[in-house]
Design an enzyme around this catalytic site. Sequence first.
Site, PDB file in Angstrom:
ATOM      1  N   TYR A   1      15.221  -2.943 -29.841  1.00 39.13           N
ATOM      2  CA  TYR A   1      16.139  -2.918 -30.938  1.00 39.13           C
ATOM      3  C   TYR A   1      16.292  -4.127 -31.758  1.00 39.13           C
ATOM      4  O   TYR A   1      16.094  -5.289 -31.037  1.00 39.13           O
ATOM      5  CB  TYR A   1      17.434  -2.454 -30.279  1.00 39.13           C
TER       6      TYR A   1
ATOM      7  N   GLN B   1      12.453  -3.205 -18.784  1.00 35.31           N
ATOM      8  CA  GLN B   1      13.496  -1.897 -17.860  1.00 35.31           C
ATOM      9  C   GLN B   1      14.631  -2.474 -17.587  1.00 35.31           C
ATOM     10  O   GLN B   1      14.842  -3.691 -17.778  1.00 35.31           O
ATOM     11  CB  GLN B   1      12.354  -2.154 -16.566  1.00 35.31           C
TER      12      GLN B   1
ATOM     13  N   ALA C   1       0.683  -1.210  -0.001  1.00 39.98           N
ATOM     14  CA  ALA C   1      -0.036  -0.023   0.032  1.00 39.98           C
ATOM     15  C   ALA C   1       0.973   1.214  -0.071  1.00 39.98           C
ATOM     16  O   ALA C   1       0.648   2.260  -0.842  1.00 39.98           O
ATOM     17  CB  ALA C   1      -0.869   0.225   1.061  1.00 39.98           C
TER      18      ALA C   1
ATOM     19  N   GLY D   1       0.810  -4.100 -16.592  1.00 43.88           N
ATOM     20  CA  GLY D   1       0.458  -2.597 -16.480  1.00 43.88           C
ATOM     21  C   GLY D   1       1.948  -2.090 -17.011  1.00 43.88           C
ATOM     22  O   GLY D   1       2.134  -0.864 -17.055  1.00 43.88           O
TER      23      GLY D   1
ATOM     24  N   GLU E   1      17.734  -9.298 -10.990  1.00 45.29           N
ATOM     25  CA  GLU E   1      17.812  -8.350 -10.057  1.00 45.29           C
ATOM     26  C   GLU E   1      18.890  -8.408  -9.505  1.00 45.29           C
ATOM     27  O   GLU E   1      19.800  -9.516  -9.424  1.00 45.29           O
ATOM     28  CB  GLU E   1      16.534  -8.609  -9.161  1.00 45.29           C
TER      29      GLU E   1
ATOM     30  N   LYS F   1      -1.018 -11.535  -6.244  1.00 45.73           N
ATOM     31  CA  LYS F   1      -0.347 -12.778  -6.033  1.00 45.73           C
ATOM     32  C   LYS F   1       0.235 -12.631  -4.805  1.00 45.73           C
ATOM     33  O   LYS F   1       0.627 -11.598  -4.301  1.00 45.73           O
ATOM     34  CB  LYS F   1       0.463 -12.926  -7.350  1.00 45.73           C
TER      35      LYS F   1
ATOM     36  N   ASP G   1      17.624   1.119 -33.475  1.00 49.85           N
ATOM     37  CA  ASP G   1      17.453   1.119 -31.943  1.00 49.85           C
ATOM     38  C   ASP G   1      16.150   2.055 -31.444  1.00 49.85           C
ATOM     39  O   ASP G   1      16.342   3.191 -32.137  1.00 49.85           O
ATOM     40  CB  ASP G   1      18.747   1.657 -31.556  1.00 49.85           C
TER      41      ASP G   1
ATOM     42  N   HIS H   1       4.818 -13.218 -13.694  1.00 50.32           N
ATOM     43  CA  HIS H   1       5.138 -12.215 -14.548  1.00 50.32           C
ATOM     44  C   HIS H   1       5.776 -12.539 -15.735  1.00 50.32           C
ATOM     45  O   HIS H   1       5.389 -12.067 -16.853  1.00 50.32           O
ATOM     46  CB  HIS H   1       6.274 -11.253 -13.645  1.00 50.32           C
TER      47      HIS H   1
HETATM   48  C1  BG6 Z   1       7.036  -8.544  -7.215  1.00 48.07           C
HETATM   49  C2  BG6 Z   1       8.130  -9.688  -6.728  1.00 48.07           C
HETATM   50  O1  BG6 Z   1       6.147  -9.261  -7.786  1.00 48.07           O
HETATM   51  O2  BG6 Z   1       7.952  -8.184  -8.526  1.00 48.07           O
HETATM   52  C3  BG6 Z   1       9.669  -9.062  -6.419  1.00 48.07           C
HETATM   53  O3  BG6 Z   1       7.540 -10.106  -5.448  1.00 48.07           O
HETATM   54  C4  BG6 Z   1      10.163  -8.504  -7.474  1.00 48.07           C
HETATM   55  O4  BG6 Z   1      10.366 -10.230  -5.681  1.00 48.07           O
HETATM   56  C5  BG6 Z   1       9.364  -7.569  -8.181  1.00 48.07           C
HETATM   57  O5  BG6 Z   1      11.292  -7.886  -7.001  1.00 48.07           O
HETATM   58  C6  BG6 Z   1       9.610  -7.084  -9.418  1.00 48.07           C
HETATM   59  O6  BG6 Z   1       9.185  -6.021 -10.064  1.00 48.07           O
HETATM   60  P1  BG6 Z   1       9.812  -5.044 -10.740  1.00 48.07           P
HETATM   61  O7  BG6 Z   1       8.436  -4.142 -11.370  1.00 48.07           O
HETATM   62  O8  BG6 Z   1      10.641  -4.070 -10.104  1.00 48.07           O
HETATM   63  O9  BG6 Z   1      10.427  -5.570 -12.155  1.00 48.07           O
END
Ligand code: BG6
Length: 482
Positions: free
Chosen positions: A376, A370, A18, A189, A224, A156, A396, A248
Amino acid sequence: AETGCLSIIVLGASGDLAKKKTFPALFHLYCQGFLPPNEVHIFGYKRTKISDDELRNRIRGYLLGERSSSPSEDVSEFLKLVKYVSGSYDSAEGFQLLDKEIAMHEISKSSQEVSSRRLFYLALPPSVYPSVCRMIRKYCMNESDLGGWTRVVVEKPFGKDLDSAELLSSQIGELFDEPQIYRIDHYLGKELVQNLLVLRFANRFFLPLWNRDNIDNVQIVFREDFGTEGRGGYFDEYGIIRDIIQNHLLQVFCLVAMEKPVSLKPEHIRDEKVKVLQSVLPIKDEEVVLGQYEGYRDDPTVPDYSNTPTFATVILRIHNERWEGVPFILKAGKALNSRKAEIRVQFKDVPGDIFKCEKQGRNEFVIRLQPSEAMYMKLTVKQPGLEMSTVQSELDLSYKQRYQGVTIPEAYERLILDTIRGDQQHFVRRDELKAAWEIFTPLLHRIDNGEMKPTPYQQGSRGPTEADELSAKASYVQTHGY
Ligand code: BG6
């Protein structure tokens, strides 16, 4: 557009989701005029008692996020719309009080009765979804004769496997109809995820190429460069497949692989997503590599013996005319060498190549979700100069350069606006969720039972080397055969 009162009720109002996502998204919608103060009221519902001002102070610091363009008066004006109600997640009392507050606000906006729109955003752990939904159903529904609606937004993890997800779906399904339920997957989104359908079906270029005859493999990658960072306890119960891949990356996979929908109607799009999920073959053990970063178990909330993967590469194969034989390589990992999410579509080699340009790499189409949204195309061109030699170059389209000054909305901002507008295109339908769990449940059970173990990898690395080997092999076999 619909008018009348709009009440947005954020349950779990001072939780992480939130504070970091829901309220900032609401704030940005407010700044853009989508939440007119004469129609809208926002309620924060939470267990512990605090005052309105305390709640406002807790969320204030998160509102601006990376965007600094909104002046601080906007923040104060927005916060005036936020009211706080306390109560537990299973008590009639709390929800009766909530209903009273909402009704009072609805009356206060107009002397006559108006239609009422009630959006319940469950920023809560799924364990309380059923009881919260029961309470909403019983005490807080819109009952205005003048129209309006009641909708619930959930996120989720929707269960841990097929059975638990189906149980959750049926518990919620007994209380609300599918058009009232908005299951968020925030990847839907993202700007470049929303662009996928346009790219694929509005460009002549891609139509004839998007198939097994031309595409060697597709990689959908999430990295990440940080670990579980204080979320170890949550993460350890789920692992990277449930946290990232089953939702995702699989959503992205659907949009890359599905057939053309009959129209852009949400149900038509979701029908095609379900079909492609149902065409995925069972995952083979030898097409999976799991990893766990070294130091993951140092988190005091993670058990010393944890077998939970923080990295996985999984190959999905689709049994249909378009994709037979093409590996879809889904890869996700925490604590890797970079932060990136991208789709790489690798094309096959040119048959009868006279330039011997294999060593320069194949044509590739990359969509970077991201950071720094971009698309490209890697292609081979003549090396400028007197010699006739070839080099790999790029066409590109980087969004920052091409769309200067355009702010790309946050995923949650878009999705919340969709829930207000009643557009379910970018939300996960129940049968879609089921099909997604069907793909991963057997693998997840093997991991949970300790039949498959993650390989350790160093923080800041590319993940286990076996993963690169698996991707390379899948692509080699596709091109050259076994
Ligand atoms: C969330 C996961 O759904 O997505 C996280 O629970 C992850 O572990 C995040 O860090 C990543 O989201 P984004 O938008 O930063 O790629």
